[in-house]
Design a protein around this motif. Structure first.
Motif, short mmCIF file in Angstrom:
data_model
loop_
_atom_site.label_atom_id
_atom_site.label_comp_id
_atom_site.label_asym_id
_atom_site.label_seq_id
_atom_site.Cartn_x
_atom_site.Cartn_y
_atom_site.Cartn_z
N GLU A 119 30.12 6.13 -17.59
CA GLU A 119 30.00 6.36 -19.03
C GLU A 119 31.35 6.81 -19.57
OE1 GLU A 119 25.51 8.32 -19.02
OE2 GLU A 119 27.28 9.59 -18.99
N PHE A 120 31.56 6.55 -20.89
CA PHE A 120 32.71 7.14 -21.56
C PHE A 120 32.29 8.53 -22.04
CE2 PHE A 120 33.71 2.58 -22.39
CZ PHE A 120 34.96 2.54 -21.81
N LEU A 121 33.14 9.51 -21.77
CA LEU A 121 32.78 10.86 -22.16
C LEU A 121 33.87 11.46 -23.04
CD1 LEU A 121 30.85 13.31 -21.69
CD2 LEU A 121 32.43 13.97 -19.84
N ASN A 126 31.17 16.38 -26.43
CA ASN A 126 30.24 15.75 -25.50
C ASN A 126 29.55 14.50 -26.02
OD1 ASN A 126 30.80 17.67 -23.51
ND2 ASN A 126 29.31 19.10 -24.44
N SER A 127 30.23 13.71 -26.79
CA SER A 127 29.67 12.41 -27.12
C SER A 127 29.78 11.53 -25.89
CB SER A 127 30.45 11.74 -28.25
OG SER A 127 30.19 12.39 -29.47
N VAL A 128 28.75 10.73 -25.66
CA VAL A 128 28.73 9.86 -24.49
C VAL A 128 28.50 8.43 -24.95
CG1 VAL A 128 27.64 9.37 -22.28
CG2 VAL A 128 27.83 11.73 -23.08
N ALA A 134 28.25 1.51 -26.89
CA ALA A 134 27.13 2.07 -27.66
C ALA A 134 27.02 3.57 -27.41
CB ALA A 134 25.84 1.37 -27.26
N VAL A 135 26.56 4.32 -28.43
CA VAL A 135 26.41 5.76 -28.30
C VAL A 135 25.18 6.05 -27.44
CG1 VAL A 135 26.12 7.92 -29.54
CG2 VAL A 135 27.42 6.06 -30.58
N ILE A 136 25.35 6.86 -26.40
CA ILE A 136 24.21 7.26 -25.58
C ILE A 136 23.70 8.62 -26.05
CG2 ILE A 136 23.46 7.92 -23.26
CD1 ILE A 136 25.44 5.87 -22.17
N SER A 137 24.62 9.56 -26.25
CA SER A 137 24.18 10.86 -26.74
C SER A 137 25.36 11.55 -27.41
CB SER A 137 23.65 11.71 -25.58
OG SER A 137 24.70 11.97 -24.68
N ARG A 142 28.72 6.36 -34.55
CA ARG A 142 28.66 4.91 -34.40
C ARG A 142 29.33 4.52 -33.10
NH1 ARG A 142 33.19 5.85 -37.65
NH2 ARG A 142 34.95 4.73 -36.75
N PRO A 143 29.09 3.30 -32.64
CA PRO A 143 29.68 2.87 -31.37
C PRO A 143 31.21 2.91 -31.44
CG PRO A 143 28.05 1.29 -32.12
CD PRO A 143 28.23 2.26 -33.22
#
Lengths: 169, 543
Positions: A119-121, A126-128, A134-137, A142-143
């Motif tokens: 994942e990109f962190l 802490n946006s993931v 795509a945004v996971i959390s 937005r993506p």
């Protein structure tokens, strides 16, 4: 007051006035029109969209993002400056390779690739993001933003960075 | 009262503007007033136009030596109507000199400087000097070679003045050399100090004209006075319109060049002042050695002093213009003297070097081309490709746009040049009768063309293109490198202008071993016209 061209003197006066106003009108128009064009029209952009070679597509592992640093010319009026830019390049499939802008869409922090979780962190809040951006959390609205891309002779070329659309869902 | 009248009344009672305009327009003028008195108004109009176009240019101009040149190129090549604005400002300056001189000549011929109008005349002389000061300071602002070297000469002349010379030079920031300080001072003078000074002087000048009235001619005292408006205003307007029309046509049609960026190390550049300073330039040449100061400083200073003192030298009574034969003879003599000096200056100035003919006000992408690609431009022009093909912008023609940015391979193109219809069925293009090597250069150039550089490649000057063709034919690239293309057996030719003089390179072509013992280069005995072009080409290569 209206000049009635009856007496010879009056008609001559009318002739003078017509010319005075007419010629000054022409002069004013001939100066004002170019001045407005000069001030209001955008300059011709000669060095428009430039495509920068960023990566060799055949060397990319599927779904493993690579951070690519490249130089790009920024045109600002008469100044052209060479700037360092970064992109995260991912081969999503054999048909699709994308390049993400290096900033989190939340507040612009630099995110990184967490290999363990794939994942990109973003360390700031802490946006993931998933490998496809795509945004996971987290708070990112937005993506990840993407560069325009095209592939020529196996090389990935990057164009302008475009703001992504869509929401976190 | 109607609404409009009430507004007028209110405005006038609060500001007095209507009364002022009325007083201004309905001033009494002598019966002899006429067309000969329009020049002052034209000069004022041109000054205002210069202020207007100057302000517009300043909106896109960076007044530092680092950026001035690039920002002017930006105005010329990229800003809409930028070329027109610069044209108006450039030719407006010349026109102003002409009109100011005509105005002075008229006043002089008619003896209008006589008592009580001495002060009006003297302020007028100062205004003329201010006009010249604009020309001098504005000349530097494009910061190209022409601007730089012209200013070097001007500041050196100033520094020759007796006693005050060194101080004057220091004031202009040009004590040791023309540099960033000089630039800042000239810009400051041109846009900050001179304009308000001019406005003040014009105000005083016009006030004095009004105070003493327009100068009458003998015989006017028995004829009724006229009003300034509308007949004289009409004459002024017509004259202003004619001047403006000429200025506008010149701005559109007569190209104002921009030379290469100022290069203080360029030892070959021959400085030339603006045309209205040429006579001074020539006067200078008449005096040599210690006498030089006479031509450069003392004569001009005496001339200005004589002009200022004209009303005190000629204190006779007012006479008709037709009876002022001595004044007329003086004007004719001055005109002949000025004309002769200018003509000699023009005739004896050496032809500018080929490199100075490059127009840097256009994009110059061609400077980056390899010799092969440059030579291709030559065949491209020779074969008149543009008679059927569009290149970038322009009206669509029969053939496809050659700068579309999508290209076939060189091999395909060469085959197509030889047998057009074999590669593109139905093509109306005639086969190109050139050797394979020549077709190769043509293909190399076409491969380089894209929509962004089309204009900048096509502006390549003929001498450079022909120089590159000679370079290709001589196969110079099998030992030398230019713009990164070629072989490094011999020296890289970029930057040769920093290392050698043109004469050295010419001699070296004829007999390489004489100048570089042990050189492998064979001699090339080009005819003079070819020699000139190949050397000029090598000397415009980027460093």
């Amino acid at each position: 007051m209206v000049d009635v061209p009856t007496a010879p003197g009056t008609s001559r006066r009318g002739f003078y006035l017509t010319f005075i106003y007419g010629l000054w009108g022409l002069i004013a128009a001939a100066l004002a029109a170019p001045a407005l064009l000069y001030l209001l029209l955008p300059p011709k952009i000669r060095r428009g969209s430039e495509w920068i070679e960023a990566a060799d597509v055949t060397q990319l592992q599927p779904r493993v993002p690579v951070e690519v640093v490249f130089r790009k010319n920024r045109v600002d009026g008469w100044k052209i400056t060479s700037e360092k830019e970064t992109a995260w390049v991912v081969k999503l499939s054999d048909q699709q390779t994308v390049a993400f802008g290096p900033q989190c869409t939340h507040l612009g922090c630099a995110y990184h690739w967490d290999e363990a979780k794939s994942e990109f962190l973003c360390p700031c809040h802490n946006s993931v993001f998933a490998v496809n951006g795509a945004v996971i959390s987290g708070p990112a609205p937005r993506p990840l933003d993407r560069y325009e891309t095209k592939i020529q002779d196996g090389k990935l070329l990057l164009g302008q960075l475009r703001q992504s659309t869509g929401s976190k869902a | 009262m109607k609404g409009q009248d009430r507004l007028h009344h209110w405005l006038d009672s609060r500001t007095g503007i209507e009364t002022a305009v009325r007083n201004f327009l309905y001033e009494n003028i002598p019966a002899s007033s006429g067309w000969h008195q329009v020049f002052g108004s034209v000069a004022l109009f041109l000054f205002l136009t210069q202020a207007f176009t100057g302000a517009l240019l300043a909106f896109n101009y960076a007044p530092t030596p680092g950026d001035a040149y690039n920002s002017l190129r930006y105005i010329l090549a990229e800003v809409t109507a930028g070329r027109l604005m610069r044209g108006l400002h450039h030719w407006g300056a010349s026109m102003m000199i002409v009109v100011v001189v005509l105005h002075m000549t008229q006043v002089f011929l008619y003896g209008a400087y006589k008592k009580p109008r001495e002060a009006t005349w003297m302020v007028g002389v100062v205004l003329m000097l201010v006009t010249l000061a604009y020309g001098l300071t504005g000349y530097l602002l494009p910061w190209d070679n022409r601007a730089y070297w012209g200013t070097v000469v001007a500041t050196q002349i100033a520094s020759q003045a007796p006693v005050i010379g060194p101080y004057l030079a220091r004031l202009l920031g040009g004590q040791d050399e023309v540099g960033v300080v000089t630039f800042a001072r000239f810009y400051g003078l041109h846009v900050l100090l001179l304009p308000p000074a001019t406005l003040l002087l014009i105000a005083i000048h016009v006030y004095l004209v009004r105070k003493h009235g327009v100068a009458p001619q003998p015989g006017d005292e028995v004829r009724p006075l006229k009003k300034f408006y509308p007949q004289q205003v009409f004459r002024d307007t017509v004259a202003i319109f004619i001047a403006f029309a000429i200025l506008f046509v010149m701005a559109v049609a007569v190209h104002v060049p921009l030379e290469q960026l100022a290069d203080p190390t360029d030892t070959t550049y021959i400085p030339r002042p603006e045309w209205y300073f040429l006579f001074l330039f020539q006067t200078l040449k008449l005096f040599e050695g210690p006498l030089e100061m006479v031509g450069s400083v003392m004569l001009p200073a005496l001339a200005v002093l004589a002009l200022v003192l004209v009303p005190f030298i000629d204190r006779g009574r007012m006479r008709k213009v037709t009876e002022r034969t001595f004044a007329g003879a003086l004007v004719v003599l001055a005109a002949i003297g000025w004309g002769a000096l200018t003509a000699v200056a023009v005739a004896t100035t050496p032809k500018p070097a080929m490199a100075e003919q490059i127009d840097f006000s256009q994009p110059t992408d061609w400077l980056q081309l390899s010799p092969v690609e440059m030579a291709g431009i030559g065949y491209f022009r020779q074969e008149n490709c543009t008679s059927c093909h569009t290149v970038g912008d322009g009206n669509p023609k029969i053939g496809p746009d050659l700068a579309s940015g999508t290209h076939k391979s060189a091999a395909w193109m060469i085959e197509h040049f030889k047998h057009p219809s074999a590669m593109v069925p139905g093509s109306a293009m005639p086969p190109i009768q050139l050797s394979d090597a020549q077709l190769n250069t043509l293909a190399a150039f076409l491969l380089k063309l894209n929509p962004r550089n089309a204009e900048g490649l096509q502006s390549a000057p003929d001498f450079a293109v022909q120089g590159a063709m000679i370079y290709q034919n001589g196969q110079c690239g099998s030992c030398h490198m230019v713009n990164g293309v070629g072989v490094k057996i011999g020296p890289v030719l970029n930057g040769v202008k920093q290392r050698r003089t043109q004469q050295w390179v010419e001699d070296h072509f004829r007999d390489p071993q004489a100048l570089s013992p042990g050189s492998m280069m064979p001699p090339y005995r080009f005819p003079p016209s070819q020699m000139e072009k190949i050397v000029a080409y090598l000397f415009v290569l980027p460093d």
